[in-house]
Design an enzyme around this catalytic site. Structure first.
Site, PDB file in Angstrom:
ATOM      1  N   GLU C  61       7.218 -61.150  34.790  1.00  0.00           N
ATOM      2  CA  GLU C  61       8.166 -62.264  34.762  1.00  0.00           C
ATOM      3  C   GLU C  61       7.454 -63.588  34.496  1.00  0.00           C
ATOM      4  O   GLU C  61       7.861 -64.371  33.638  1.00  0.00           O
ATOM      5  CB  GLU C  61       8.839 -62.324  36.142  1.00  0.00           C
ATOM      6  N   PHE C  88       7.592 -47.541  36.673  1.00  0.00           N
ATOM      7  CA  PHE C  88       6.378 -47.303  37.450  1.00  0.00           C
ATOM      8  C   PHE C  88       5.812 -45.943  37.077  1.00  0.00           C
ATOM      9  O   PHE C  88       6.489 -44.934  37.221  1.00  0.00           O
ATOM     10  CB  PHE C  88       6.688 -47.356  38.944  1.00  0.00           C
ATOM     11  N   ARG C  90       2.180 -44.933  37.580  1.00  0.00           N
ATOM     12  CA  ARG C  90       1.021 -44.428  38.331  1.00  0.00           C
ATOM     13  C   ARG C  90       0.698 -45.474  39.397  1.00  0.00           C
ATOM     14  O   ARG C  90       0.648 -46.668  39.090  1.00  0.00           O
ATOM     15  CB  ARG C  90      -0.137 -44.276  37.357  1.00  0.00           C
TER      16      ARG C  90
END
Lengths: 135, 135, 135, 135
Positions: C61, C88, C90
């Protein structure tokens, strides 16, 4: 949001991609909720025999773009799909895919919709978040 | 990832939804990158005359599901679309939609792909992130 | 995209949320690619001991909002985050989270970035697609 | 979904990233709906003075991961964030960010949540779809 008075529901789409896969708009509620369905046929399926993920994405895209357009066109503005986020939860093999699209945000530059897709047993099969640009 | 030797590219899809909208798989590279295209016709369009957003979502869904399936089927596992995130960047009015899908993550339970869609002038028109469940 | 000449990299953020979690911007390349990192500490973690998903979302962001802002501010326009899609892949337990943000679309009303997050072993740990509104 | 009897609400998180940004879990309803909030301070903001987008993503991540974990841990399974899709609708400058997370899909391998974020005037400010892997 007031649909043009000349529209009669259910309205089977007659041109373009929506006609190709057989989208039927069932109605638009007072609060802006849009209802639609597609009757599942062999040509909606992927090789494993379940409804192709692109069908859910297409249904959501059409009903939210159309409804946003109808709501803003009176102000001389237009609506265009910006992003489509589809989560596949449960396969559909036959019957109909039923879609309910709710407007969650009606901003100046974007509208955001959440669309639930269910099967004939009313089980949630896919969820779509559609962001529509308004210009 | 090795495609079965019997596949000859380009391969026009002949059944189901992929046949309906005319998906052609152009090839699979050594590194797993998949290439495909759809020749744009009137039946791919939404009412405003541009390619329907569902077409991009469908193309990405098919090429990544198929390629993941081909890669894991040898281990007795199967692949199924879990989520499809499409961003629409630039409209396509005619010519072809060209798609390149790159595997970014090959996990035990999910594969994640990024798919770029370009027009005949090689301009980026849509981006799709596909998450495929492997079971 | 030219960063203001007075910025020296690496630049540790000193105010607000970015300072709280310790974002360091490492540089901006000629082609607009932004590089950043966060050194992992106990206060970045969720209860299971791995880096909290919100950290990846926050990094992406900030670096994309800032870089878009720097690129359009000269025209009297501003940038604001519109959507953040993080996958997501790992977990990271220690070391640093390294982020590389690439601008994929620089439109009049939106910029779209793809951000890759890697660990100290250069393994892909998270992917973020950021859409930034430009007004 | 039954929270362990020893939990008392509201529960301010005391370790890791959730403590850093000040997450407070307000309660879990009978139907699985989770309520939480963060009181906005200067250290939650991005340079333009509004709440950083990463804060919304973080709140959603924590409350849905925690609640999924509590629901499946009894079966010896664990929960881990798989994807976070946040749409930013309206900025928050002060007061509190209030979050309500509803489980929309409780599958064998994934749970999908929708999280609404509102400000003190009960205006919808952000929406998050969280997909949690269950293993």
């Amino acid at each position: 949001m007031q649909p043009p008075t000349e529209i009669e529901f259910p309205m089977a789409m007659t041109i373009g991609f929506d006609a190709l896969y057989g989208l039927v708009i069932d109605g638009i509620d007072e609060d802006g909720t849009v209802r639609a369905h597609v009757d599942v046929d062999e040509h909606h399926k992927q090789p494993a025999g379940l409804v192709h993920g692109g069908v859910y994405a297409s249904i959501a895209e059409s009903m939210t773009s159309m409804a946003t357009h109808m709501a803003v066109a009176g102000d001389g503005r237009s609506a265009q799909g910006m992003s489509n986020q589809t989560s596949f939860l449960r396969p559909v093999f036959d019957g109909s895919v039923h879609a309910v699209a709710r407007p969650r945000h009606r901003g100046r530059t974007t509208w955001v919709w959440e669309v639930d897709m269910t099967d004939d047993q009313d089980r949630l099969c896919a969820m779509v978040r559609m962001t529509i640009a308004v210009r």
